[in-house]
Design an enzyme around this catalytic site. Structure first.
Site, PDB file in Angstrom:
ATOM      1  N   TYR A 191     -61.138  31.828  38.202  1.00 50.06           N
ATOM      2  CA  TYR A 191     -61.226  33.224  37.749  1.00 50.06           C
ATOM      3  C   TYR A 191     -62.658  33.570  37.358  1.00 50.06           C
ATOM      4  O   TYR A 191     -63.228  34.543  37.853  1.00 50.06           O
ATOM      5  CB  TYR A 191     -60.279  33.413  36.565  1.00 50.06           C
ATOM      6  N   ASP A 192     -63.256  32.735  36.495  1.00 52.68           N
ATOM      7  CA  ASP A 192     -64.598  33.036  35.987  1.00 52.68           C
ATOM      8  C   ASP A 192     -65.632  33.081  37.114  1.00 52.68           C
ATOM      9  O   ASP A 192     -66.415  34.030  37.230  1.00 52.68           O
ATOM     10  CB  ASP A 192     -65.050  31.972  34.975  1.00 52.68           C
ATOM     11  N   GLY A 251     -64.979  33.197  40.348  1.00 55.80           N
ATOM     12  CA  GLY A 251     -64.572  34.221  41.320  1.00 55.80           C
ATOM     13  C   GLY A 251     -65.128  35.585  40.926  1.00 55.80           C
ATOM     14  O   GLY A 251     -65.696  36.315  41.748  1.00 55.80           O
ATOM     15  N   SER A 260     -48.980  40.181  24.183  1.00 57.76           N
ATOM     16  CA  SER A 260     -47.611  40.355  24.686  1.00 57.76           C
ATOM     17  C   SER A 260     -46.723  39.195  24.222  1.00 57.76           C
ATOM     18  O   SER A 260     -45.576  39.411  23.818  1.00 57.76           O
ATOM     19  CB  SER A 260     -47.614  40.492  26.207  1.00 57.76           C
ATOM     20  N   GLN A 276     -59.783  30.297  17.003  1.00 61.10           N
ATOM     21  CA  GLN A 276     -60.559  30.969  18.051  1.00 61.10           C
ATOM     22  C   GLN A 276     -60.423  32.482  17.872  1.00 61.10           C
ATOM     23  O   GLN A 276     -59.394  32.955  17.379  1.00 61.10           O
ATOM     24  CB  GLN A 276     -60.102  30.516  19.456  1.00 61.10           C
ATOM     25  N   THR A 277     -61.464  33.210  18.266  1.00 60.77           N
ATOM     26  CA  THR A 277     -61.423  34.666  18.076  1.00 60.77           C
ATOM     27  C   THR A 277     -61.369  35.396  19.414  1.00 60.77           C
ATOM     28  O   THR A 277     -61.830  34.888  20.444  1.00 60.77           O
ATOM     29  CB  THR A 277     -62.655  35.182  17.302  1.00 60.77           C
ATOM     30  N   PRO A 335     -62.210  29.729  25.442  1.00 62.00           N
ATOM     31  CA  PRO A 335     -63.400  30.094  24.659  1.00 62.00           C
ATOM     32  C   PRO A 335     -63.104  30.185  23.157  1.00 62.00           C
ATOM     33  O   PRO A 335     -62.049  30.673  22.753  1.00 62.00           O
ATOM     34  CB  PRO A 335     -63.782  31.468  25.224  1.00 62.00           C
ATOM     35  N   ARG A 394     -65.252  35.430  21.006  1.00 63.00           N
ATOM     36  CA  ARG A 394     -65.558  36.465  21.987  1.00 63.00           C
ATOM     37  C   ARG A 394     -65.598  37.829  21.297  1.00 63.00           C
ATOM     38  O   ARG A 394     -64.640  38.228  20.639  1.00 63.00           O
ATOM     39  CB  ARG A 394     -64.494  36.469  23.068  1.00 63.00           C
TER      40      ARG A 394
HETATM   41  N1  UDP Z   1     -53.010  32.186  22.873  1.00 65.94           N
HETATM   42  C1  UDP Z   1     -52.170  31.724  21.869  1.00 65.94           C
HETATM   43  N2  UDP Z   1     -50.826  31.830  22.037  1.00 65.94           N
HETATM   44  C2  UDP Z   1     -50.258  32.390  23.142  1.00 65.94           C
HETATM   45  C3  UDP Z   1     -51.112  32.875  24.170  1.00 65.94           C
HETATM   46  C4  UDP Z   1     -52.484  32.748  23.996  1.00 65.94           C
HETATM   47  O1  UDP Z   1     -52.639  31.219  20.822  1.00 65.94           O
HETATM   48  O2  UDP Z   1     -49.013  32.456  23.196  1.00 65.94           O
HETATM   49  C5  UDP Z   1     -54.459  32.100  22.665  1.00 65.94           C
HETATM   50  C6  UDP Z   1     -55.248  31.532  23.840  1.00 65.94           C
HETATM   51  O3  UDP Z   1     -55.343  30.121  23.755  1.00 65.94           O
HETATM   52  C7  UDP Z   1     -56.603  32.201  23.642  1.00 65.94           C
HETATM   53  C8  UDP Z   1     -56.256  33.561  23.043  1.00 65.94           C
HETATM   54  O4  UDP Z   1     -54.935  33.424  22.505  1.00 65.94           O
HETATM   55  O5  UDP Z   1     -57.393  31.502  22.718  1.00 65.94           O
HETATM   56  C9  UDP Z   1     -56.269  34.685  24.056  1.00 65.94           C
HETATM   57  O6  UDP Z   1     -55.501  34.280  25.156  1.00 65.94           O
HETATM   58  P1  UDP Z   1     -55.154  35.252  26.352  1.00 65.94           P
HETATM   59  O7  UDP Z   1     -54.474  34.435  27.404  1.00 65.94           O
HETATM   60  O8  UDP Z   1     -54.459  36.462  25.841  1.00 65.94           O
HETATM   61  O9  UDP Z   1     -56.570  35.769  26.869  1.00 65.94           O
HETATM   62  P2  UDP Z   1     -57.915  34.994  27.295  1.00 65.94           P
HETATM   63  O10 UDP Z   1     -57.757  33.525  27.022  1.00 65.94           O
HETATM   64  O11 UDP Z   1     -58.077  35.284  28.726  1.00 65.94           O
HETATM   65  O12 UDP Z   1     -58.949  35.594  26.410  1.00 65.94           O
END
Ligand code: UDP
Length: 316
Positions: free
Chosen positions: A148-149, A151, A192, A212-213, A277, A280
Site C-alpha cells: 500500500y505505502d 504503491g 468502525s 500509538q496515535t 506507525p 501520526r
Molecule cells: N487498531 C486497534 N484496534 C482495531 C483496529 C485498529 O487498536 O480494532 C489500531 C491499529 O493498530 C492502528 C490504529 O488503530 O494503530 C489505526 O488503525 P487503522 O487500521 O484504522 O488505520 P491505519 O493503521 O491505516 O492508520
C-alpha cells in the site's frame, strides 16, 4: 457548466461520499468500482439519477470511457490493512500502479484534470512530527504494509512524471485517517471496529498498548478539501495533506467511544501488527494557505454522527 467526472473507487467509503457531493453540486458522475471493498448499497439512492452512472470495472485494466471527461478522482484501492495485505498485497500494488497509469492515460486522452488520493502512509513510521508535505517519509519497503505505502508512493511519482512529460493537469492529496457514514462495518479499521464492537457488546480490541496515535478526520471535511483542491485554478498540484490535526491515542479513542455508547463491552489487548506507525498527525498549514481549508468537525461530534449511522446500519 456541468462537468463530466469519473470517480474510481466510487462505491467505497470516500468515493460514495464524493459521488453524493458531486451529484448535489449538479455534475455528471461516472462511478467506477470492482466492488471489492465498496458496496452498491452506498450509491443505491443515486442509481435512478440521470446524471449518475455506475460501471463495474477494475482499474487494473484500461478503461475506454465512452464520454469525454473533465475530471478524474482516482480513489480505487482497498485502504484497510486487513483488506490490502496478505494474499491481496500484489493486487493492491497493481491497483495503485496499473490503476493510476490507466487513469493518467485517460486524463491525457481527454485533457482532463486528475486527482490522486494518496495517503499519510507515504510517511511510513514518521521521524518528523507532525508530518509536513516536504518530509520524505520512513517506509519499510519490504514490510507487510509496503504494498500500500509503496504503491501509493509510486502512484505519486507517476502523477508528477505525467505532469512533467505529458503536460497532464494533476492534483495530489495525502489523506489522513478518515471516518464517517458509508464505512463498511466489517472494514477492520479502528473507528468502525470500536463503534460496532461497542454497539454489539463485543470486546473492544486495542492492538498493542494503545499508546500509538492517530488524527481522525470526519468525512465531510475531507470531501470539502478534495473538491477545493480539484477546483483550485491556480495550478497548485500538491501534494497537500488533508487531515484533522486533533491527535489521540488509540486508548483515548476507545474511551471516547465507550463514553458515548452504553455497553457491556470491555477493553482487551491484541498483538500490534508489524510496521504499525506509532504516531501520526498532519501539518495542514499548506492546505490553509492554498485552499483556505481547515477541518471543522471535531472528533466528539463526528463520532456522534458516525454512531448514528452504524446504529441504523447494523440495527442496534
Ligand atoms: N487498531 C486497534 N484496534 C482495531 C483496529 C485498529 O487498536 O480494532 C489500531 C491499529 O493498530 C492502528 C490504529 O488503530 O494503530 C489505526 O488503525 P487503522 O487500521 O484504522 O488505520 P491505519 O493503521 O491505516 O492508520
Amino acid at each position: 457548466m456541468m462537468k463530466t467526472i469519473l470517480v474510481t473507487g466510487g462505491t467505497g467509503f470516500v468515493g460514495s461520499n464524493l459521488c453524493h457531493r458531486l451529484i448535489a453540486d449538479g455534475e455528471r458522475v461516472i462511478c467506477l468500482d470492482n466492488n471489492y471493498t465498496g458496496s452498491l448499497e452506498n450509491v443505491q439512492d443515486l442509481m435512478g439519477n440521470p446524471r449518475f452512472t455506475f460501471v463495474e470495472h477494475d482499474v487494473i485494466e484500461p478503461y475506454d470511457c465512452p464520454e469525454k471527461l473533465d475530471r478524474i478522482y482516482n480513489l480505487a484501492c482497498p485502504a484497510s490493512p486487513p483488506f490490502y495485505q496478505g494474499d491481496k498485497s500484489i493486487f493492491t500494488t497493481k491497483t495503485c500502479v496499473f490503476g493510476i497509469i490507466n487513469m493518467l492515460e485517460l486524463a491525457k486522452r481527454d485533457g482532463a484534470r486528475i486527482m490522486q488520493s494518496s495517503t499519510s502512509e507515504v510517511y511510513g513510521e514518521p521521524l518528523v512530527h507532525p508530518q509536513v508535505e516536504s518530509y520524505r517519509g520512513n517506509v519499510n519497503p519490504i514490510g507487510i504494509r509496503a504494498c500500500y505505502d509503496e504503491g501509493k508512493r509510486c502512484a505519486e511519482s507517476l502523477m508528477f512524471d505525467y505532469h512533467r512529460h505529458e503536460g497532464v493537469d494533476i492534483r495530489v492529496i495525502r489523506i489522513f485517517n478518515t471516518y464517517g457514514p458509508m464505512m463498511n462495518p466489517e472494514d477492520g479499521r479502528v473507528v468502525s471496529n470500536f463503534i460496532c464492537q461497542a454497539l454489539r457488546g463485543e470486546d473492544i480490541t486495542i492492538y498493542g498498548e494503545g499508546q500509538q496515535t492517530r488524527s481522525f478526520q470526519y468525512i465531510d471535511d475531507l470531501i470539502e478539501g478534495m473538491v477545493r483542491m480539484m477546483e483550485n485554478e491556480v495550478g497548485f498540484t500538491g501534494p497537500v495533506n488533508l487531515g484533522n490535526p486533533g491527535e489521540f491515542t488509540i486508548r483515548q479513542l476507545a474511551e471516547q467511544v465507550l463514553a458515548k455508547i452504553p455497553t457491556t463491552s470491555k477493553l482487551v489487548h491484541r498483538p500490534l501488527p508489524s510496521d504499525d506507525p506509532t504516531q501520526r498527525r498532519p501539518e495542514i498549514s499548506l492546505a490553509a494557505e492554498k485552499l483556505g481549508w481547515a477541518p471543522s468537525i471535531p472528533l466528539a461530534e463526528g463520532l456522534d454522527r458516525t454512531i448514528d449511522y452504524f446504529r441504523r446500519k447494523i440495527g442496534k
